[in-house]
Design a protein around this motif. Structure first.
Motif, short mmCIF file in Angstrom:
data_model
loop_
_atom_site.label_atom_id
_atom_site.label_comp_id
_atom_site.label_asym_id
_atom_site.label_seq_id
_atom_site.Cartn_x
_atom_site.Cartn_y
_atom_site.Cartn_z
N ASN A 256 2.77 21.82 22.65
CA ASN A 256 1.72 22.11 21.68
C ASN A 256 1.06 23.47 21.89
N TYR B 134 -6.67 9.89 25.97
CA TYR B 134 -6.17 11.16 26.48
C TYR B 134 -4.96 11.63 25.68
N ILE B 135 -4.05 10.66 25.36
CA ILE B 135 -2.87 11.01 24.57
C ILE B 135 -3.28 11.46 23.17
N SER C 105 -8.86 23.38 28.15
CA SER C 105 -7.79 22.47 27.75
C SER C 105 -6.72 22.37 28.83
N GLY D 140 -5.46 19.12 31.14
CA GLY D 140 -4.07 18.77 30.92
C GLY D 140 -3.72 18.54 29.47
N GLN D 141 -4.52 19.06 28.55
CA GLN D 141 -4.26 18.81 27.13
C GLN D 141 -3.23 19.77 26.55
N VAL D 142 -3.01 20.90 27.24
CA VAL D 142 -2.07 21.86 26.70
C VAL D 142 -0.71 21.67 27.37
N THR D 143 0.29 21.39 26.59
CA THR D 143 1.65 21.28 27.10
C THR D 143 2.45 22.40 26.47
N ARG E 235 -1.63 12.54 15.60
CA ARG E 235 -2.70 11.74 16.17
C ARG E 235 -3.00 10.54 15.29
N ASP F 244 -12.08 20.23 19.27
CA ASP F 244 -10.76 19.61 19.25
C ASP F 244 -9.75 20.77 19.28
N GLU G 53 -5.99 12.81 22.24
CA GLU G 53 -6.64 14.13 22.26
C GLU G 53 -5.61 15.27 22.33
N GLY G 54 -4.45 14.97 22.92
CA GLY G 54 -3.44 16.02 23.07
C GLY G 54 -2.48 16.12 21.89
#
Lengths: 436, 436
Positions: A334, B23-24, A324, A328-331, B33, B256, B26-27
C-alpha cells in the motif's frame, strides 16, 4: 534554625513514596538536590535511584562513595541491579555481584546480557509458577504461604517438570472457579508469550492492543525465564514519545534541567553543527545566483517563502508516514497508494498556496516592472518545491525503514536540507531564466 | 473463485482478536476496507468499532445503516456507548438510549457529560465492591458467584452503606491472608482516589509514578462511581505522544492513511496558511533592506543561515522547557535558574557557532572587499539571534503555561516567526550599518 528545618524536611521525605522523593529531587538545583539526597534514609537510597531519570541518577551516584553505593544496591533484585549497572562504577558492580547467590548471579548475568530495548532487558525475574496437575485449592494454599505476591500478578504461570511453559492461570479464573477444579481445566493454554530477545517496542504494542497486565517471557527452548509487566510497558511507551520529541529537536539525550552549561551545550552541538553544514550548502546554492539577485533584489526577499512552506508541508507528510510506519500500517503493497495520495495533496497545496503566494508577491511588487513575472516565478517554484518536499518526506523514511533503521531519526534534517537547497535552486533558477 | 476467497477471509477474520481485525482494517484502502468490514460477523461490529482509530471509525460508521448501528451498539456497556456517541448519528444514540434500563441510562448520561480529557470520560462502570464487616471467605464466595471479574480487577473496593469509599482490598491481600480474616483488617485505607473531573493526563502520571493497575473514581460526595484502569492509561499516554507529534507538524487530527485528498488537505491548511503569513512577514523584513542587498548580494546568501541556526537552537531549548513543564518540574521558583542556564548555553553556542560561521563566511568571500566585514556581521548577528531564540523559546511556553494553555501548541510557529524575522532584521540591519 537551619538544622531544625532540615530535620523537618527529613521527616517529610521519610513519609513520601520513593517515586515522589525522586520527583522532588529532579526538580531541585544540583546543590539543593544533594542536600536533600543526604537527608534520605540510607535504606531507601536504592529504590529512589531506580525511580529518578537517567540524567539525575548520574548526579546522585556521583555524590555517593563506593561503600554507600554497595549498601544501596546489594539488597536489590537482579533485574534492578542490571538496570542501574551501566551508571555504576565497575568495582561497585563487581562487589555487589560477589555478594549474590548462584541463582541471582546467573540472573544478573542474563539481565545484563540483553540489550536495553529487548524484552529481556526489561523483564522481572519474580513470578509465580504452578503445575497443571494440582487443584485450585492447592494453588490458593501455595499463594497464602507466599505472604506477598510479586507486583502486577494478574496470572500465575503453569509449567511442566522441565520448566516449559504450558499456559497461564489468570487470577480471576482462580477466584471464580470452584476450589476442587484442576489447574489443567481452568488454565488458558493459548497465552501471548514473549521471547527474551523480542523488541520491547513490539511487546509494548501487544500489551496495548490486547490490554495485558503481564506476559510470560521464555527462552529459545520454551523455558519460562521471566515476566514483563504493564508498569514497564508504560515506561517504554512514555520513553518512546519522549525520545521522539527529543531526537526531533536534535537532543541526544534527556537533560537534567539543572545540568551544567557545558553538559547541556555538548548535548546539542552535533545537531547544530549538522544544521550549520546544510545551511552553508543552501547558502552556496544562493551564492551561485548572486548575479541574478543583484539585478532583482526582490528575489532575496521572496526565496525564503518558497523554501519554508515546502518544508512545513513536507514535515506534515513525513510525520504521517513515520507514524504509519511505527504502527506497521505501511506495507510495500500500500506504500504506492499512500505516495500517490500524498503527491496529490502536495499538488493541490501547490496550486492553492502557490497561487496565493504568487498573487501576493505580484501585489507586493505591482509597482515594479518585474511584478507579474515575480508572481509567476513564485507560483511555479512553490508548486515544484512542494512536490519535491512530498517526495523526500516519503522516500527518506520509507528508505530508512527498509534498511532497518529508525525512520524518525535524521529524516527531518534531510527534508529541510532538500526543501531549502532545492527551493532556492528552483526559484532562483527559474528567475534567472525569466529575467535574463 | 472470488467468493471462495472471501469465505476463507471471513473464516480467518472470525478467528482474530477484535484488536487485530481493527488493525487490518486500518491498513486497507477504503474500498477493500469496506469489503472486509462486510465480512465481519455482525455481533462483533461493536467491539471492533471500539478498537479502530477515530479516522477509520468514521469511514466504517458511514458505511452502516441505522439498523446495523443500533444492533452493534445496544449490547455495549454505557461507558463504551459514550466513547462512540460523538461519531454516531444522533437518532441512533437516541434509539440505543431508549433501550437501556434506568441505571444504564443514568451512567450513559454521566459518561457523556464528562469531557473527553477528564477521568470521568475514561472510567469504567464495572467494578466489584464489598463491605468491610465481612470475612475474606465471604468475599471469595461472592467473587465465585460472579463467574467473571471485570477486566483489570487487581483490587475490589470497600464501601459503606452509603456507597462511600472506605478503602480497597488488593486481590493479592485477599489471596495471601487467611479466609477468616475480616475485610476491615486486610484492606488498605490509604488508597489513591481519583475525582471524575480530574484531568486524565494527571491521573496517567499518577498511574505511571505509582505503577497502578486500577484506581477508584469518586464523585464530589465521596461516593464510588467508577474505576480507571491501566489499559485506558496506556491509551492516554500513547495519544499524548501522538498528539504532540501531530500538533507539532500542524496536523489538526490523526489522518486515515487512505483518507481522500480533500480531507487530508483540509487537515493541513490552517498550518500552511499560518506559516505563509509569517513567511511573508519575514519577507517584508528582507524587503526593507533590498537596497543593501543590491549592493552586497552575498548578504542574501548568508542570511538564511543566521535565521536557521537560531531556529534550531531555540527549538532545542523549547523542547526541554515544554517537557519540563509537562512533568511539572518547572516552578516559578526555579524558572529563573533555568532561564539563566539556557541563556548561558545560547551565549556559548553564539560564541562557538557564531565564530565558526563568521570564519567560514570570511573564507567564502575572501576574494571580495566585503569578506572580513561579512564574517564579522555574521558572527555578531548569530550571537544576537541565538540569544533572542532562547528568550522566545522560554518566554512563550512559560507564558502559555501561566495562562493555563497547552505550551506545546503554537509555540513553534511563534519561535520560527521570531528567529526568521528578527534574524533577517539583525543581520541585514548590522550589514546596512557596516556597509554604508
Amino acid at each position: 534554625v537551619e538544622r531544625q528545618g532540615l530535620n523537618e524536611l527529613r521527616a517529610r521525605l521519610d513519609r513520601l513514596h520513593p517515586a515522589d522523593v525522586a520527583y522532588i529531587l529532579e526538580g531541585l538545583p544540583l546543590e539543593d538536590r544533594l542536600v536533600a539526597w543526604d537527608l534520605v534514609k540510607a535504606e531507601r537510597d536504592g529504590e529512589i535511584l531506580l525511580e529518578v531519570s537517567d540524567a539525575v541518577r548520574e548526579t546522585l551516584i556521583d555524590s555517593m562513595d563506593r561503600h554507600e553505593l554497595v549498601d544501596a544496591i546489594e539488597s536489590m533484585e537482579a533485574d534492578e541491579i542490571a538496570d542501574l549497572a551501566p551508571d555504576l562504577p565497575r568495582d561497585v558492580v563487581e562487589e555487589v555481584r560477589r555478594q549474590l547467590n548462584q541463582q541471582e548471579r546467573e540472573q544478573l548475568r542474563a539481565a545484563m546480557s540483553y540489550p536495553e530495548d529487548s524484552v529481556g532487558g526489561r523483564m522481572y525475574f519474580d513470578f509465580v509458577k504452578v503445575r497443571e496437575d494440582v487443584t485450585l485449592e492447592a494453588v490458593l494454599r501455595y499463594l497464602r504461604q507466599l505472604e506477598e505476591l510479586p507486583e502486577h500478578t494478574d496470572q500465575v504461570f503453569v509449567v511442566d517438570s522441565h520448566d516449559q511453559l504450558c499456559g497461564a492461570l489468570p487470577i480471576d479464573r482462580l477466584l471464580v472457579n470452584e476450589p476442587e477444579v484442576m489447574v489443567a481445566d481452568a488454565m488458558l493454554r493459548d497465552v501471548l508469550t514473549l521471547q527474551a530477545m523480542d523488541d520491547v517496542d513490539d511487546a509494548a504494542q501487544a500489551f496495548e492492543r490486547y490490554d495485558l497486565v503481564s506476559a510470560p517471557v521464555i527462552d529459545p527452548h520454551g523455558r519460562l525465564v521471566g515476566r514483563l509487566t504493564v508498569a514497564e510497558v508504560v515506561d517504554v511507551i512514555r520513553e518512546q514519545g519522549d525520545y521522539g520529541r527529543l531526537s526531533q529537536a536534535g537532543l541526544r539525550e534527556e537533560e537534567d534541567i539543572f545540568a551544567s552549561v557545558w553538559d547541556s551545550a555538548k548535548n546539542r552541538w552535533l545537531w547544530l553543527a549538522l544544521n550549520l553544514c546544510t545551511a552553508f550548502f543552501a547558502s552556496r546554492v544562493i551564492g551561485a545566483f548572486e548575479g541574478t539577485i543583484e539585478r532583482v533584489a526582490a528575489l532575496a526577499a521572496l526565496m525564503p517563502i518558497v523554501a519554508g512552506i515546502a518544508g512545513n508541508s513536507g514535515n506534515q507528510t513525513m510525520t504521517l508516514v513515520v507514524r504509519s510506519l511505527a504502527f506497521g500500517q505501511v506495507t510495500m503493497a500500500n506504500a504506492w497508494r499512500l505516495m500517490l495520495k500524498e503527491f496529490a495533496v502536495a499538488g493541490l497545496n501547490g496550486v492553492v498556496w502557490g497561487g496565493v503566494a504568487g498573487l501576493v508577491a505580484w501585489a507586493l511588487y505591482r509597482d515594479t516592472v518585474e511584478g507579474p513575472l515575480l508572481g509567476l516565478t513564485m507560483s511555479l517554484a512553490m508548486m515544484l518545491n512542494l512536490l519535491l518536499g512530498a517526495l523526500i518526506a516519503m522516500a527518506v523514511p520509507l528508505g530508512l525503514h527498509r534498511m532497518g533503521r529508525d525512520p524518525a531519526i535524521g529524516s527531518s534534517v534531510l527534508l529541510t536540507f532538500s526543501t531549502d537547497s532545492m527551493g532556492f535552486f528552483i526559484f532562483l533558477g527559474l528567475a534567472t531564466l525569466f529575467f535574463t
